[in-house]
Design a protein around this motif. Sequence first.
Motif, PDB file in Angstrom:
ATOM      1  N   ASP A 125       0.575  -1.606  -0.437  1.00 28.67           N
ATOM      2  CA  ASP A 125      -0.107  -0.118  -0.259  1.00 28.67           C
ATOM      3  C   ASP A 125       1.208   1.458  -0.270  1.00 28.67           C
ATOM      4  N   ALA A 126       1.718   0.680   0.322  1.00 29.37           N
ATOM      5  CA  ALA A 126       3.136   2.599   1.251  1.00 29.37           C
ATOM      6  C   ALA A 126       3.821   2.711  -0.438  1.00 29.37           C
ATOM      7  N   ILE A 127       3.728   1.449  -0.811  1.00 30.69           N
ATOM      8  CA  ILE A 127       4.812   2.071  -1.936  1.00 30.69           C
ATOM      9  C   ILE A 127       4.214   1.970  -3.688  1.00 30.69           C
ATOM     10  N   GLY A 128       3.055   1.232  -3.593  1.00 31.43           N
ATOM     11  CA  GLY A 128       2.410   1.631  -5.317  1.00 31.43           C
ATOM     12  C   GLY A 128       3.167   0.067  -6.039  1.00 31.43           C
ATOM     13  N   GLU A 129       3.286   0.611  -7.315  1.00 33.29           N
ATOM     14  CA  GLU A 129       3.546  -0.186  -7.684  1.00 33.29           C
ATOM     15  C   GLU A 129       4.491  -0.712  -7.803  1.00 33.29           C
ATOM     16  N   ASN A 130       6.044  -1.084  -7.428  1.00 35.28           N
ATOM     17  CA  ASN A 130       6.666  -1.215  -6.524  1.00 35.28           C
ATOM     18  C   ASN A 130       6.346  -2.065  -5.369  1.00 35.28           C
ATOM     19  N   THR A 131       5.824  -3.146  -5.956  1.00 29.26           N
ATOM     20  CA  THR A 131       5.118  -3.847  -4.617  1.00 29.26           C
ATOM     21  C   THR A 131       5.400  -5.239  -4.634  1.00 29.26           C
ATOM     22  N   VAL A 132       5.203  -5.086  -2.802  1.00 29.13           N
ATOM     23  CA  VAL A 132       6.487  -6.626  -2.354  1.00 29.13           C
ATOM     24  C   VAL A 132       6.189  -7.666  -3.000  1.00 29.13           C
ATOM     25  N   SER A 133       7.057  -8.911  -3.372  1.00 30.22           N
ATOM     26  CA  SER A 133       6.562  -9.894  -3.926  1.00 30.22           C
ATOM     27  C   SER A 133       7.331 -11.527  -2.682  1.00 30.22           C
ATOM     28  N   ALA A 134       7.090 -12.195  -2.930  1.00 32.20           N
ATOM     29  CA  ALA A 134       7.365 -13.425  -2.062  1.00 32.20           C
ATOM     30  C   ALA A 134       9.360 -13.476  -2.033  1.00 32.20           C
ATOM     31  N   ASP A 135       9.974 -12.824  -2.951  1.00 29.46           N
ATOM     32  CA  ASP A 135      11.925 -12.601  -3.134  1.00 29.46           C
ATOM     33  C   ASP A 135      11.537 -11.340  -3.710  1.00 29.46           C
ATOM     34  N   CYS A 136      12.725 -10.990  -2.235  1.00 28.33           N
ATOM     35  CA  CYS A 136      12.534  -9.469  -2.307  1.00 28.33           C
ATOM     36  C   CYS A 136      12.943  -9.258  -1.045  1.00 28.33           C
ATOM     37  N   LEU A 137      13.644  -7.710  -1.131  1.00 27.21           N
ATOM     38  CA  LEU A 137      13.874  -6.821  -0.519  1.00 27.21           C
ATOM     39  C   LEU A 137      13.637  -5.186   0.485  1.00 27.21           C
ATOM     40  N   ILE A 138      13.327  -5.504   1.540  1.00 25.15           N
ATOM     41  CA  ILE A 138      11.861  -4.347   1.654  1.00 25.15           C
ATOM     42  C   ILE A 138      13.514  -3.101   2.514  1.00 25.15           C
ATOM     43  N   ILE A 139      13.974  -2.012   2.134  1.00 25.25           N
ATOM     44  CA  ILE A 139      14.708  -1.107   2.727  1.00 25.25           C
ATOM     45  C   ILE A 139      13.639   0.034   3.269  1.00 25.25           C
ATOM     46  N   TYR A 140      13.879  -0.161   4.658  1.00 27.68           N
ATOM     47  CA  TYR A 140      12.433   1.027   4.678  1.00 27.68           C
ATOM     48  C   TYR A 140      13.356   1.470   6.028  1.00 27.68           C
ATOM     49  N   CYS A 141      13.186   2.923   6.049  1.00 23.97           N
ATOM     50  CA  CYS A 141      13.005   4.224   7.442  1.00 23.97           C
ATOM     51  C   CYS A 141      11.905   4.578   7.648  1.00 23.97           C
ATOM     52  N   PRO A 142      12.028   4.146   9.453  1.00 27.94           N
ATOM     53  CA  PRO A 142      11.066   4.283  10.180  1.00 27.94           C
ATOM     54  C   PRO A 142      10.564   6.002  10.464  1.00 27.94           C
ATOM     55  N   GLU A 143      12.059   6.867  10.481  1.00 24.84           N
ATOM     56  CA  GLU A 143      12.124   7.932  10.714  1.00 24.84           C
ATOM     57  C   GLU A 143      10.909   8.883   9.824  1.00 24.84           C
ATOM     58  N   THR A 144      11.565   8.458   8.573  1.00 19.68           N
ATOM     59  CA  THR A 144      11.235   9.472   7.130  1.00 19.68           C
ATOM     60  C   THR A 144      10.299   8.331   6.357  1.00 19.68           C
ATOM     61  N   ASP A 145       9.421   6.908   6.811  1.00 19.76           N
ATOM     62  CA  ASP A 145       8.254   6.519   6.577  1.00 19.76           C
ATOM     63  C   ASP A 145       8.834   6.178   5.056  1.00 19.76           C
ATOM     64  N   ARG A 146       9.762   6.284   4.688  1.00 23.33           N
ATOM     65  CA  ARG A 146      10.188   5.998   3.717  1.00 23.33           C
ATOM     66  C   ARG A 146      10.707   4.499   3.509  1.00 23.33           C
ATOM     67  N   ALA A 147      10.335   3.368   1.483  1.00 31.34           N
ATOM     68  CA  ALA A 147      10.721   2.264   1.498  1.00 31.34           C
ATOM     69  C   ALA A 147      11.352   2.049   0.180  1.00 31.34           C
TER      70      ALA A 147
END
Length: 488
Positions: A125-147
């Motif tokens: 929901d947060a990233i939109g088109e670049n959706t999470v798949s079953a084989d990926c990396l999610i790099i996330y910064c809580p302070e900026t709420d950016r992934a």
Amino acid sequence: MKKIKAWLNKMSHNRKLRCGGFSVALTVLAVALCILVAALADRVESRFALTRDFSFNSATTQGEVSKAVLDALERDVHIYAVIPEGGENDTLLKLLERYDAASEHVTVSRESILRNPVLLERFSDAIGENTVSADCLIIYCPETDRARVLDADDYYVYSYDVQTGTFSEAGFTYEKSVTEAILYVSQDDLPVVQILMGQGELTKADTADMVNLLVSANYQVKWVQLNTDTLDPESPLMILSPTFDLNETELVQLMEYARAGGDFLIATQYSDPVDMENFNALLRSYGVEILPGLVIADEEDTDSYYTGTPVWLLPYMQETGATLPLIQSAMDILLLPGARAYEIIEDNESTMNVFPALETGKSYIRNYADGLDTTARQEGDLYGYFNVAVWTDKMFEDGQISHALILGNVDVLCDYWLQNNTHASSFLLQMMRSLQGKSPVNLEITPKNALRENLRLTSITPAVVAVVLLPLIVLCGALLVLLPRKSR
């Protein structure tokens, strides 16, 4: 009960059993201690990334650029390794261990969508088109709420074999992709690129490769529509191959955006409509008009087109403030498969400077107004040298300056093959730099070789020598000991 006590008493006075039991207990204790030490060593090794990288391409070793980024990192970044069981990528996991160990601000966890389905919903929901798949990396910064999400397509550089017409893996970009993603999620402000929707332009699917390139350079891409969204004059606006004309209100909105200092990157195709009155008015306000038709190179001018295909132009990059860095760096090779040309209006305003940016060699324009479905030159076709890209600097009364790059081809921006086999990606990023005024992030991290080179005498290292010599030394030592015994 008495029999049991008697048996235990007898066993305790048995000297052989006492000695044997002590040995067994000592052995069990030694084994347990070894297991404990091994487990502790393994944990320390993983936590502090003490494993040496002996791979031929050092794929899991971080370079100086990554170390500098991690040393300067001030925000916490968490990396979710969404990797299915049995689908482990040892190279990637070892590299992530090193990121975890290199900075107190970077943490890594192994995740599974099956065990943690909330992760999928949250970041999709947060990233939109670049959706999470079953084989990926999610790099996330809580302070900026950016992934950022990285998948297999982000880890490889491909080369193109002209003879077979196929792509093959030429290098790994694990380190470059992960480090740039960490920068992307942790930076304070990111440059924004606006892409116009609502005029029949290229779709999100059509521009996916271009958007991926911009995002990898740490741009935020924002899709906007006229009348419903407010355009930000601090961020350039891309108009890519519109097929519906602007209405009067939309044209006014674009003109107001330009007066506020907004910049344009406009790209059209030779097959796009030429009778869009308000869109043409926008182009004329930047000193150009469309020359209808398809630009085709003169076959005798072989340097101006791709071998055997005169409609695939190899334009000559002209010196402008935007293109000069590319020319000086010898990064001026572009390929335009099917292009239209623009004419510079002679009587443009004195407050406007219009420069050719890309020019063809000897060529003609097949406008198909005669109804003939052929690429051969016909009587009446314009012949000469044409502008397939124009750069304009426009100054307004209050001192605001609006820049515009107007291109006669969209593939040079959006095509994956062109990005990887010409200087199209460098061209796009340089144009964004010139329009935006901010440099994109493009870390100088060299991809790791995907193919092991054949062993040569010059490539023999001390480690290789040791691996060969040590067994020979042991064998010689064994022979020195055994041969005298055999002769006795």
